[in-house]
Design an enzyme around this catalytic site. Structure first.
Site, PDB file in Angstrom:
ATOM      1  N   GLN A   1     -13.618 -62.926  13.249  1.00  0.00           N
ATOM      2  CA  GLN A   1     -12.332 -62.891  12.543  1.00  0.00           C
ATOM      3  C   GLN A   1     -12.016 -61.491  12.022  1.00  0.00           C
ATOM      4  O   GLN A   1     -12.748 -60.975  11.176  1.00  0.00           O
ATOM      5  CB  GLN A   1     -12.400 -63.848  11.348  1.00  0.00           C
ATOM      6  CG  GLN A   1     -11.159 -63.882  10.488  1.00  0.00           C
ATOM      7  CD  GLN A   1     -11.361 -64.756   9.253  1.00  0.00           C
ATOM      8  OE1 GLN A   1     -11.979 -64.342   8.285  1.00  0.00           O
ATOM      9  NE2 GLN A   1     -10.867 -65.979   9.308  1.00  0.00           N
ATOM     10  N   GLY A   2     -10.937 -60.900  12.519  1.00  0.00           N
ATOM     11  CA  GLY A   2     -10.524 -59.576  12.036  1.00  0.00           C
ATOM     12  C   GLY A   2      -9.303 -59.701  11.150  1.00  0.00           C
ATOM     13  O   GLY A   2      -8.183 -59.402  11.590  1.00  0.00           O
ATOM     14  N   TYR A   3      -9.492 -60.164   9.928  1.00  0.00           N
ATOM     15  CA  TYR A   3      -8.386 -60.261   8.960  1.00  0.00           C
ATOM     16  C   TYR A   3      -8.448 -59.058   7.992  1.00  0.00           C
ATOM     17  O   TYR A   3      -7.541 -58.264   7.918  1.00  0.00           O
ATOM     18  CB  TYR A   3      -8.496 -61.546   8.139  1.00  0.00           C
ATOM     19  CG  TYR A   3      -7.975 -62.811   8.777  1.00  0.00           C
ATOM     20  CD1 TYR A   3      -7.652 -62.879  10.126  1.00  0.00           C
ATOM     21  CD2 TYR A   3      -7.798 -63.960   8.010  1.00  0.00           C
ATOM     22  CE1 TYR A   3      -7.179 -64.055  10.689  1.00  0.00           C
ATOM     23  CE2 TYR A   3      -7.312 -65.142   8.569  1.00  0.00           C
ATOM     24  CZ  TYR A   3      -7.006 -65.187   9.902  1.00  0.00           C
ATOM     25  OH  TYR A   3      -6.537 -66.356  10.436  1.00  0.00           O
ATOM     26  N   SER A   4      -9.581 -58.975   7.246  1.00  0.00           N
ATOM     27  CA  SER A   4      -9.645 -58.012   6.128  1.00  0.00           C
ATOM     28  C   SER A   4      -9.619 -56.561   6.607  1.00  0.00           C
ATOM     29  O   SER A   4     -10.115 -56.243   7.683  1.00  0.00           O
ATOM     30  CB  SER A   4     -10.938 -58.219   5.331  1.00  0.00           C
ATOM     31  OG  SER A   4     -11.055 -59.556   4.939  1.00  0.00           O
TER      32      SER A   4
ATOM     33  N   SER B   1     -17.525 -60.423  10.195  1.00  0.00           N
ATOM     34  CA  SER B   1     -18.808 -61.091  10.456  1.00  0.00           C
ATOM     35  C   SER B   1     -18.976 -61.314  11.956  1.00  0.00           C
ATOM     36  O   SER B   1     -18.015 -61.678  12.641  1.00  0.00           O
ATOM     37  CB  SER B   1     -18.866 -62.464   9.779  1.00  0.00           C
ATOM     38  OG  SER B   1     -18.623 -62.354   8.409  1.00  0.00           O
TER      39      SER B   1
ATOM     40  N   GLU C   1     -10.939 -73.065   7.438  1.00  0.00           N
ATOM     41  CA  GLU C   1     -12.153 -72.288   7.145  1.00  0.00           C
ATOM     42  C   GLU C   1     -12.734 -72.742   5.807  1.00  0.00           C
ATOM     43  O   GLU C   1     -13.938 -72.911   5.652  1.00  0.00           O
ATOM     44  CB  GLU C   1     -11.806 -70.796   7.105  1.00  0.00           C
ATOM     45  CG  GLU C   1     -12.963 -69.898   6.694  1.00  0.00           C
ATOM     46  CD  GLU C   1     -12.635 -68.414   6.821  1.00  0.00           C
ATOM     47  OE1 GLU C   1     -11.586 -68.071   7.403  1.00  0.00           O
ATOM     48  OE2 GLU C   1     -13.434 -67.600   6.340  1.00  0.00           O
TER      49      GLU C   1
ATOM     50  N   GLU D   1     -11.601 -66.256  -7.528  1.00  0.00           N
ATOM     51  CA  GLU D   1     -10.359 -66.051  -8.298  1.00  0.00           C
ATOM     52  C   GLU D   1      -9.149 -66.417  -7.441  1.00  0.00           C
ATOM     53  O   GLU D   1      -8.189 -67.044  -7.920  1.00  0.00           O
ATOM     54  CB  GLU D   1     -10.239 -64.587  -8.770  1.00  0.00           C
ATOM     55  CG  GLU D   1     -11.238 -64.168  -9.840  1.00  0.00           C
ATOM     56  CD  GLU D   1     -12.644 -63.937  -9.305  1.00  0.00           C
ATOM     57  OE1 GLU D   1     -12.793 -63.776  -8.071  1.00  0.00           O
ATOM     58  OE2 GLU D   1     -13.607 -63.923 -10.100  1.00  0.00           O
TER      59      GLU D   1
HETATM   60  C1  LIG Z   1     -20.404 -61.570   3.619  1.00  0.00           C
HETATM   61  C2  LIG Z   1     -18.941 -61.407   3.876  1.00  0.00           C
HETATM   62  C3  LIG Z   1     -18.409 -61.800   5.089  1.00  0.00           C
HETATM   63  C4  LIG Z   1     -17.050 -61.616   5.359  1.00  0.00           C
HETATM   64  N1  LIG Z   1     -16.579 -61.946   6.594  1.00  0.00           N
HETATM   65  C5  LIG Z   1     -15.292 -61.657   6.907  1.00  0.00           C
HETATM   66  C6  LIG Z   1     -14.821 -61.870   8.249  1.00  0.00           C
HETATM   67  O1  LIG Z   1     -15.549 -62.335   9.125  1.00  0.00           O
HETATM   68  N2  LIG Z   1     -13.530 -61.519   8.524  1.00  0.00           N
HETATM   69  C7  LIG Z   1     -12.685 -61.019   7.582  1.00  0.00           C
HETATM   70  O2  LIG Z   1     -11.530 -60.757   7.902  1.00  0.00           O
HETATM   71  N3  LIG Z   1     -13.115 -60.814   6.298  1.00  0.00           N
HETATM   72  C8  LIG Z   1     -14.394 -61.108   5.961  1.00  0.00           C
HETATM   73  N4  LIG Z   1     -14.851 -60.892   4.671  1.00  0.00           N
HETATM   74  C9  LIG Z   1     -13.946 -60.261   3.706  1.00  0.00           C
HETATM   75  C10 LIG Z   1     -13.516 -61.188   2.579  1.00  0.00           C
HETATM   76  O3  LIG Z   1     -12.570 -62.124   3.023  1.00  0.00           O
HETATM   77  C11 LIG Z   1     -12.974 -60.273   1.466  1.00  0.00           C
HETATM   78  O4  LIG Z   1     -14.058 -59.525   0.967  1.00  0.00           O
HETATM   79  C12 LIG Z   1     -12.316 -61.055   0.352  1.00  0.00           C
HETATM   80  O5  LIG Z   1     -11.136 -61.633   0.813  1.00  0.00           O
HETATM   81  C13 LIG Z   1     -12.037 -60.165  -0.873  1.00  0.00           C
HETATM   82  O6  LIG Z   1     -11.322 -59.033  -0.517  1.00  0.00           O
HETATM   83  P1  LIG Z   1     -11.802 -57.572  -0.993  1.00  0.00           P
HETATM   84  O7  LIG Z   1     -13.253 -57.441  -0.647  1.00  0.00           O
HETATM   85  O8  LIG Z   1     -10.870 -56.588  -0.431  1.00  0.00           O
HETATM   86  O9  LIG Z   1     -11.719 -57.597  -2.573  1.00  0.00           O
HETATM   87  P2  LIG Z   1     -10.391 -57.399  -3.447  1.00  0.00           P
HETATM   88  O10 LIG Z   1      -9.283 -58.195  -2.865  1.00  0.00           O
HETATM   89  O11 LIG Z   1     -10.177 -55.949  -3.640  1.00  0.00           O
HETATM   90  O12 LIG Z   1     -10.811 -58.072  -4.806  1.00  0.00           O
HETATM   91  C14 LIG Z   1     -11.616 -57.391  -5.795  1.00  0.00           C
HETATM   92  C15 LIG Z   1     -11.721 -58.275  -7.022  1.00  0.00           C
HETATM   93  O13 LIG Z   1     -10.411 -58.520  -7.582  1.00  0.00           O
HETATM   94  C16 LIG Z   1     -10.157 -59.926  -7.673  1.00  0.00           C
HETATM   95  N5  LIG Z   1      -8.751 -60.196  -7.378  1.00  0.00           N
HETATM   96  C17 LIG Z   1      -8.028 -59.688  -6.355  1.00  0.00           C
HETATM   97  N6  LIG Z   1      -6.767 -60.177  -6.372  1.00  0.00           N
HETATM   98  C18 LIG Z   1      -6.709 -61.041  -7.420  1.00  0.00           C
HETATM   99  C19 LIG Z   1      -5.682 -61.867  -7.959  1.00  0.00           C
HETATM  100  N7  LIG Z   1      -4.460 -61.910  -7.424  1.00  0.00           N
HETATM  101  N8  LIG Z   1      -5.982 -62.648  -9.032  1.00  0.00           N
HETATM  102  C20 LIG Z   1      -7.228 -62.634  -9.597  1.00  0.00           C
HETATM  103  N9  LIG Z   1      -8.227 -61.814  -9.145  1.00  0.00           N
HETATM  104  C21 LIG Z   1      -7.975 -61.051  -8.058  1.00  0.00           C
HETATM  105  C22 LIG Z   1     -11.046 -60.564  -6.625  1.00  0.00           C
HETATM  106  O14 LIG Z   1     -11.337 -61.922  -6.928  1.00  0.00           O
HETATM  107  C23 LIG Z   1     -12.269 -59.667  -6.697  1.00  0.00           C
HETATM  108  O15 LIG Z   1     -13.117 -60.093  -7.742  1.00  0.00           O
HETATM  109  C24 LIG Z   1     -16.193 -61.069   4.369  1.00  0.00           C
HETATM  110  C25 LIG Z   1     -16.724 -60.696   3.123  1.00  0.00           C
HETATM  111  C26 LIG Z   1     -18.072 -60.856   2.878  1.00  0.00           C
HETATM  112  C27 LIG Z   1     -18.617 -60.421   1.548  1.00  0.00           C
END
Ligand SMILES: Cc1cc2nc3c(=O)[nH]c(=O)nc-3n(C[C@H](O)[C@H](O)[C@H](O)COP(=O)(O)OP(=O)(O)OC[C@H]3O[C@@H](n4cnc5c(N)ncnc54)[C@H](O)[C@@H]3O)c2cc1C
Length: 409
Positions: free
Chosen positions: A139-142, A174, A257, A396
């Protein structure tokens, strides 16, 4: 024994689905899994070791040969067509017997999106390859700067004739290192609401211009990656849904998911292992106060797991009826990721702290055999599960979804 179609084990329509029917069905699952899941795979899962593509695929092929490659899919797409109870029993027996879980990115995530949004050609090409385990997805979302706020993603796709040309970067991807195709969200327009300019593309990872770099996580394993896309050309036929419809596909996928039917039975199995650990300690050390408090934590976690089971069953039913609410799958994701951390912390506190510095996962045993494999795996699981409240959307963010659904906030 109830009437069963021998080829697929799908019960004939007129069969009465009473308690005896499900008891027989459970027996059938147990019998098959015990007899056909290779012992080394079960040992790997039992001891919480890393399951990679080779192991997932091996089990998937065995299930596929039995007609059970896609327990959650309708018959018309090659699934079993099982009802709610059968689907849950499949996951439960599989967890009880330490069989590998099904590989979620294909069967659980993109497969249903292809069924719902895909063209006839896309369904005919991709779905059979997901079921037989020959094609692997990630999955290439983030992106850096677009995680929780996914709609801010910047990776662009510009249409040139019958191709899109993609430029940008994905992160935390991942399994990218072992996948064949990445389903990815790209920006095809800067106009209007940012959600409206997003499109879902299926990108073969052997396309020129793609570079995959590993990210090492705190548990020292290689789960996640950065994926760089530099003038990557993808045929328009690899677009899922219409241009600009990617946000609807993404939400549809994220709801499934977060539902993740395998999680609850796997947590129940881990609880069983923790209970065995406590019983062993009680036999070895007697009734220490620390073991009393561990037992209390165990009972709380067990009650939580029972609640999660009920929530999961009602969510699967809603998914099957086409009425699944985002708030239901978010509540389940929130609850299960926190529960998984409670359980792994409990196991860690019981067995591992004194070994933590010397037993980080993958640190080899001094002489190859130090009798501390269980402790090593518990530390690994504890560290890996720190990511459970982040991956797939943070806790969150799940709370925001629930609040929005409940209160229209
Ligand atoms: C082990 C692992 C596997 C992953 N696998 C994939 C994958 O296969 N494909 C993919 O696309 N992504 C993947 N991800 C990414 C994951 O979806 C993101 O890490 C997640 O969505 C959080 O985004 P961020 O890391 O940019 O944190 P941020 O969005 O920057 O958040 C930082 C902090 O701010 C808080 N926050 C942000 N916005 C709000 C809000 N509106 N209200 C309250 N709090 C808020 C968050 O809860 C967090 O604590 C993976 C992540 C991990 C750790």
């Amino acid at each position: 024994m109830n009437a069963i179609d021998n080829r697929t084990d799908i019960p004939a329509q007129d069969v009465v689905r009473d308690e005896a029917f499900y008891r027989d069905f459970r027996q059938q699952l147990r019998h098959f899994m015990q007899g056909n899941c290779p012992q080394e795979l079960r040992e790997l899962v039992r001891s919480n070791q890393k399951v990679g593509r080779a192991e997932y695929a091996r089990w998937q092929q065995i299930l596929h040969a039995r007609g059970w490659g896609a327990p959650g899919w309708p018959v018309e797409f090659g699934g079993t067509g099982w009802d709610l109870q059968q689907r849950y029993l499949f996951e439960e027996v599989s967890a009880e017997l330490d069989c590998p879980p099904l590989y979620h990115h294909g069967l659980g995530h993109i497969g249903p999106v292809i069924m719902h949004f895909g063209t006839a050609e896309q369904r005919a090409y991709f779905l059979p390859r997901i079921i037989d385990g020959s094609q692997w997805w990630c999955q290439g979302y983030s992106e850096p700067g677009a995680g929780s706020d996914l709609a801010s993603l910047k990776t662009s796709a510009v249409r040139e004739g019958d191709h899109y040309v993609i430029n940008g970067q994905k992160t935390w991807t991942s399994h990218a290192q072992e996948a064949d195709i990445m389903y990815t969200l790209v920006r095809t327009s800067q106009e209007g609401r940012k959600q409206a300019g997003i499109t879902l593309l299926l990108v073969p990872l052997d396309t020129p211009g793609i570079e995959i770099r590993p990210i090492r996580t705190i548990d020292r394993w290689h789960h996640v990656n950065e994926v760089f896309l530099n003038d990557v050309r993808v045929p328009v036929a690899h677009r899922l849904g219409e241009e600009g419809e990617g946000w609807s596909c993404a939400k549809f996928l994220l709801d499934r998911e977060r539902l993740s039917p395998a999680t609850v039975p796997r947590l129940a199995r881990q609880l069983q292992q923790v209970e065995e650990l406590i019983q062993n300690r009680l036999r070895e050390q007697g009734a220490q106060p620390s073991l009393h408090s561990a037992l209390e934590r165990l009972f709380v976690a067990k009650a939580s797991a029972m609640g999660a089971r009920e929530m999961l069953l009602s969510a699967i039913q809603e998914e099957m009826n086409g009425t699944l609410q985002s708030s239901k799958s978010s509540a389940l994701k929130l609850h299960c990721s926190e529960l998984s951390q409670q359980i792994s912390s409990l196991a860690y506190d019981l067995a591992a702290p004194e070994f933590a510095t010397r037993l980080l996962p993958q640190a080899p045993a001094a002489d190859g055999q130090d009798d501390l494999e269980m402790e090593r795996q518990l530390i690994h699981t504890y560290l890996f599960y720190r990511s459970r409240t982040i991956a797939g959307g943070t806790s969150e963010v799940q709370k925001n979804v629930i609040a929005r659904d409940l209160f229209g906030a």
